[in-house]
Design a protein around this motif. Structure first.
Motif, short mmCIF file in Angstrom:
data_model
loop_
_atom_site.label_atom_id
_atom_site.label_comp_id
_atom_site.label_asym_id
_atom_site.label_seq_id
_atom_site.Cartn_x
_atom_site.Cartn_y
_atom_site.Cartn_z
N MET A 1 0.82 -1.20 0.00
CA MET A 1 0.00 0.00 0.00
C MET A 1 0.86 1.26 0.00
O MET A 1 0.46 2.30 -0.53
N VAL A 2 2.05 1.18 0.59
CA VAL A 2 2.95 2.34 0.57
C VAL A 2 3.37 2.64 -0.86
O VAL A 2 3.38 3.80 -1.30
N SER A 3 3.72 1.60 -1.61
CA SER A 3 4.11 1.81 -3.01
C SER A 3 2.95 2.32 -3.85
O SER A 3 3.13 3.16 -4.74
N ILE A 4 1.75 1.83 -3.58
CA ILE A 4 0.56 2.32 -4.30
C ILE A 4 0.34 3.80 -4.00
O ILE A 4 0.07 4.61 -4.90
N LEU A 5 0.48 4.18 -2.74
CA LEU A 5 0.29 5.58 -2.35
C LEU A 5 1.35 6.47 -2.98
O LEU A 5 1.08 7.63 -3.30
N LEU A 6 2.56 5.95 -3.16
CA LEU A 6 3.61 6.74 -3.81
C LEU A 6 3.18 7.17 -5.21
O LEU A 6 3.42 8.31 -5.62
N THR A 7 2.57 6.25 -5.95
CA THR A 7 2.14 6.58 -7.31
C THR A 7 1.00 7.59 -7.31
O THR A 7 0.78 8.27 -8.31
N ASP A 8 0.26 7.69 -6.20
CA ASP A 8 -0.80 8.68 -6.08
C ASP A 8 -0.26 10.06 -5.70
O ASP A 8 -0.80 11.08 -6.12
N LEU B 1 7.22 -0.79 -14.36
CA LEU B 1 5.86 -1.33 -14.29
C LEU B 1 4.83 -0.22 -14.33
O LEU B 1 3.88 -0.26 -15.12
N THR B 2 5.01 0.79 -13.50
CA THR B 2 4.02 1.87 -13.42
C THR B 2 3.99 2.72 -14.69
O THR B 2 2.97 3.32 -15.01
N ALA B 3 5.12 2.76 -15.41
CA ALA B 3 5.15 3.51 -16.67
C ALA B 3 4.43 2.76 -17.79
O ALA B 3 4.04 3.37 -18.79
N GLY B 4 4.24 1.46 -17.63
CA GLY B 4 3.67 0.65 -18.69
C GLY B 4 2.22 0.26 -18.51
O GLY B 4 1.67 -0.48 -19.35
N VAL B 5 1.57 0.71 -17.43
CA VAL B 5 0.16 0.39 -17.22
C VAL B 5 -0.63 1.68 -17.01
O VAL B 5 -0.07 2.72 -16.66
N GLU B 6 -1.94 1.59 -17.25
CA GLU B 6 -2.80 2.75 -17.05
C GLU B 6 -2.90 3.08 -15.56
O GLU B 6 -2.72 2.23 -14.70
N LYS B 7 -3.22 4.33 -15.29
CA LYS B 7 -3.33 4.79 -13.91
C LYS B 7 -4.36 3.97 -13.13
O LYS B 7 -4.15 3.65 -11.96
N SER B 8 -5.45 3.60 -13.79
CA SER B 8 -6.51 2.85 -13.11
C SER B 8 -6.09 1.43 -12.73
O SER B 8 -6.67 0.82 -11.85
N GLN B 9 -5.06 0.91 -13.41
CA GLN B 9 -4.61 -0.46 -13.14
C GLN B 9 -3.35 -0.51 -12.29
O GLN B 9 -2.86 -1.59 -11.98
N MET B 10 -2.84 0.65 -11.91
CA MET B 10 -1.54 0.71 -11.26
C MET B 10 -1.54 0.00 -9.91
O MET B 10 -0.60 -0.72 -9.56
N ALA B 11 -2.60 0.20 -9.12
CA ALA B 11 -2.65 -0.40 -7.78
C ALA B 11 -2.66 -1.92 -7.87
O ALA B 11 -1.93 -2.61 -7.13
N ILE B 12 -3.46 -2.48 -8.78
CA ILE B 12 -3.55 -3.93 -8.91
C ILE B 12 -2.24 -4.49 -9.44
O ILE B 12 -1.75 -5.53 -8.97
N ALA B 13 -1.65 -3.81 -10.42
CA ALA B 13 -0.38 -4.28 -10.98
C ALA B 13 0.72 -4.26 -9.92
O ALA B 13 1.57 -5.16 -9.88
N THR B 14 0.68 -3.28 -9.03
CA THR B 14 1.70 -3.18 -7.97
C THR B 14 1.59 -4.33 -6.99
O THR B 14 2.60 -4.94 -6.62
N THR B 15 0.37 -4.67 -6.57
CA THR B 15 0.23 -5.79 -5.63
C THR B 15 0.61 -7.10 -6.30
O THR B 15 1.12 -8.01 -5.64
N GLY B 16 0.39 -7.21 -7.61
CA GLY B 16 0.82 -8.40 -8.32
C GLY B 16 2.34 -8.53 -8.32
O GLY B 16 2.88 -9.64 -8.22
N MET B 17 3.04 -7.40 -8.43
CA MET B 17 4.49 -7.44 -8.39
C MET B 17 4.98 -7.89 -7.02
O MET B 17 5.94 -8.68 -6.91
N TYR B 18 4.35 -7.42 -5.96
CA TYR B 18 4.72 -7.86 -4.62
C TYR B 18 4.42 -9.34 -4.42
O TYR B 18 5.16 -10.04 -3.73
N LEU B 19 3.33 -9.82 -5.01
CA LEU B 19 3.04 -11.25 -4.93
C LEU B 19 4.14 -12.05 -5.61
O LEU B 19 4.59 -13.08 -5.09
N SER B 20 4.60 -11.57 -6.77
CA SER B 20 5.69 -12.24 -7.47
C SER B 20 6.93 -12.32 -6.59
O SER B 20 7.60 -13.35 -6.53
#
Length: 554
Positions: free
Chosen positions: A169-176, A440-459
């Motif tokens: 969530m910290v990384s998600i908030l950074l992008t916001d 990662l954040t440069a390659g996805v839409e803003k609306s998908q950034m949070a979900i893509a970020t949690t997927g990276m942490y899962l990886s």
């Protein structure tokens, strides 16, 4: 006859007057415009400076939670043997393998990690972050007062579910909160606190276990967690859309993809548990059953996300984006390499230098410094240039250099200078974490950034489990083969090999030619494992070279 001069004079006079009056009026207007522009620029600069201070203040608050969650990981590594011993003496859950104190936390983290992205979109970042802190606090308290192994496992599961959100969530908030070209710089601070937390956790846990007891290692975290909850409630402000403000709690609850979340969690749990049990040579029928369950759950998850869910917990189309595949692959490989390094280095010095666990762990310090410096350097580079691909490639090269030097230098008698080469391994991890996240954040839409970020942490979290299991399996397979080959003509060689494989400390009791023979077997096994890590780093290098450098526009 005198009218002409009389007419001409008054006609000329107004023109001169107009010129004289108009010119100073226009000059005054320009001066006022310039002054207004300067004032606006001054206000804008002041607002930007105030905004930066506000963002840094919020990030500072969030870093407390990052530190605690990461410190807990290594703290448990240092204390779980004491915990298991106490429960065995008390007769509470002694039938449960003590390693489940660690494993249960990892499983819960992986199972809940992908949910935080979508849930934060539905309910908002702040409430979900508060929930993750609260879960971690409750789980920590339960672990601290547990009276048997079952209660401890319950506490660790709740802790893991909270930890999954505390960092992601910290990384998600950074992008916001900050522009994309500055994200890497701020995320490098997160990496620093994560690294420092993991470094301090083991020291704190070991000290408390030996002085006032392991329970205080858990209970002592609770005040910091309470402080974090209060500070987040007080400091963190996030913009809410009109739709979110108008929706009731029940409407938001109905938006949750419960079916997809269930099948996704089952697939992750079954897969990781099968891998963990397989590495421990558990019953093959149990492992096969878990694999089958995992595959079925994965298929049902894909079907649910494709045909059922209106707001999928993890949209499958994300996996079709090259930025997502590239980022997930590189972070998976780099995390696995880093975990393997953390597993192999202490073991190497325990065997070759008769080092205690504390002394062996101290040899990881160069990697910790490398991780910190690598993350900070990449953050500064991306902020200045806007380019994240060069550090991604350099990270893989750094990992290859690290394990190549280990392969050449570490032959059983390693000097202090020789032990410093793991700096490059830590540096690789720090660089990759900062650069890959921006990619990662440069390659996805803003609306998908949070979900893509949690997927990276899962990886990354799955890789932590896989990295240890694979490195351990490769090393022990090589060691078993080398011991039987070298001890084949030694009287009682099979028994010696069995003891060495079951207890590393047994090596420290051996002397003379037999000791040197065992060390040779260990060194050969380390070198084979190092070679595998070089191959993995080479794979990450190829992926990084083939990845695209996108323009940072946000």
């Amino acid at each position: 006859m005198t009218t002409r001069p009389g007419v001409e004079v008054p006609l000329a006079a107004p023109q001169d007057t107009a010129e004289q009056e108009t010119t100073p009026l226009l000059s005054q207007g320009n001066i006022n415009d310039d002054l207004e522009t300067q004032q606006q620029d001054s206000v804008s600069e002041s607002q930007q400076e105030q905004s930066k201070r506000s963002v840094f203040g919020i990030i500072s608050v969030l870093l407390i939670g990052v530190f605690v969650s990461q410190a807990d990981t290594t703290l448990v590594f240092a204390t779980y043997a004491h915990i298991t011993s106490e429960f065995i003496r008390l007769g509470g859950g002694s039938w449960i393998d003590g390693s489940w104190i660690v494993t249960s936390f990892g499983l819960a983290t992986c199972a809940t990690q992908p949910m935080y992205g979508r849930l934060s979109q539905i309910f908002g970042r702040k409430p979900i972050l508060q929930i993750s802190y609260t879960l971690f606090l409750v789980g920590t308290a339960i672990a601290g007062i547990a009276r048997n192994m079952e209660q401890m496992i319950v506490g660790r599961v709740i802790q893991g579910a909270g930890s999954a959100g505390m960092v992601s969530m910290v990384s998600i908030l950074l992008t916001d909160l900050v522009p994309l070209h500055e994200v890497a710089a701020y995320r490098s601070y997160v990496n620093v606190f994560s690294t420092v937390g993991r470094s301090c956790g083991g020291l704190i846990g070991g000290f408390l276990s030996q002085t006032i007891g392991w329970r205080w290692a858990f209970i002592g975290q609770c005040p910091l967690l309470l402080l974090s909850i209060v500070l987040v409630w007080w400091k963190l402000e996030e913009p809410q859309h009109d739709v979110e403000l108008k929706q009731s709690i029940w409407t938001k609850l109905k938006r949750i993809d419960i079916v997809g979340a269930f099948f996704m969690s089952v697939a992750i749990l079954a897969g990781i548990t099968a891998l963990d049990l397989g590495s421990k040579k558990s019953s093959s029928s149990v492992v096969i059953s878990l694999v089958v369950i995992g595959v079925i759950a994965a298929i049902l998850f894909a079907l649910a996300e494709k045909f059922w869910a209106k707001e999928p917990i993890f949209p499958l189309e994300l996996l079709g984006k090259d930025a997502v595949i590239t980022s997930y692959s590189i972070i998976f490989i780099q995390t696995g390499i880093q975990v393997a390094l953390m597993f192999l280095v202490p073991l190497y010095f325990q065997v070759t230098a008769n080092a205690s666990m504390g002394e062996a762990g101290a040899h990881l310090v160069p990697a910790v410094f490398g991780n910190t410096l690598g993350g900070l350097a990449v953050g500064a580079w991306i902020k200045r240039t806007g380019r994240y691909k060069p550090p991604t490639v350099l990270a893989s090269l750094s990992a290859m250099l690290c394990f190549s030097l280990l392969l050449i230098i570490w032959r059983g008698h390693t000097s202090t200078a020789g032990s410093l080469v793991i700096f490059f391994g830590g540096c690789a991890s720090g660089m990759a974490n900062s650069a890959v996240f921006v990619g990662l954040t440069a390659g996805v839409e803003k609306s998908q950034m949070a979900i893509a970020t949690t997927g990276m942490y899962l990886s990354a979290n799955i890789s932590m489990v896989v990295g240890v299991s694979v490195a351990s399996a490769i090393f022990h397979s090589a060691l078993r083969s080398n011991l039987h080959r070298m001890l084949g003509r030694v009287v009682g060689g099979d028994e010696i090999a069995r003891k060495v494989l079951s207890d590393v400390a047994y090596v420290q009791t051996l002397h003379g030619p037999l000791h040197r023979l065992i060390i040779r077997a260990f060194v050969a096994s380390f070198r084979r494992t190092f070679a595998v890590q070089i191959a993995l780093a080479s794979t990450a290098l190829v992926i990084g070279i083939l990845s695209k450098q996108r323009k940072i526009t946000r």
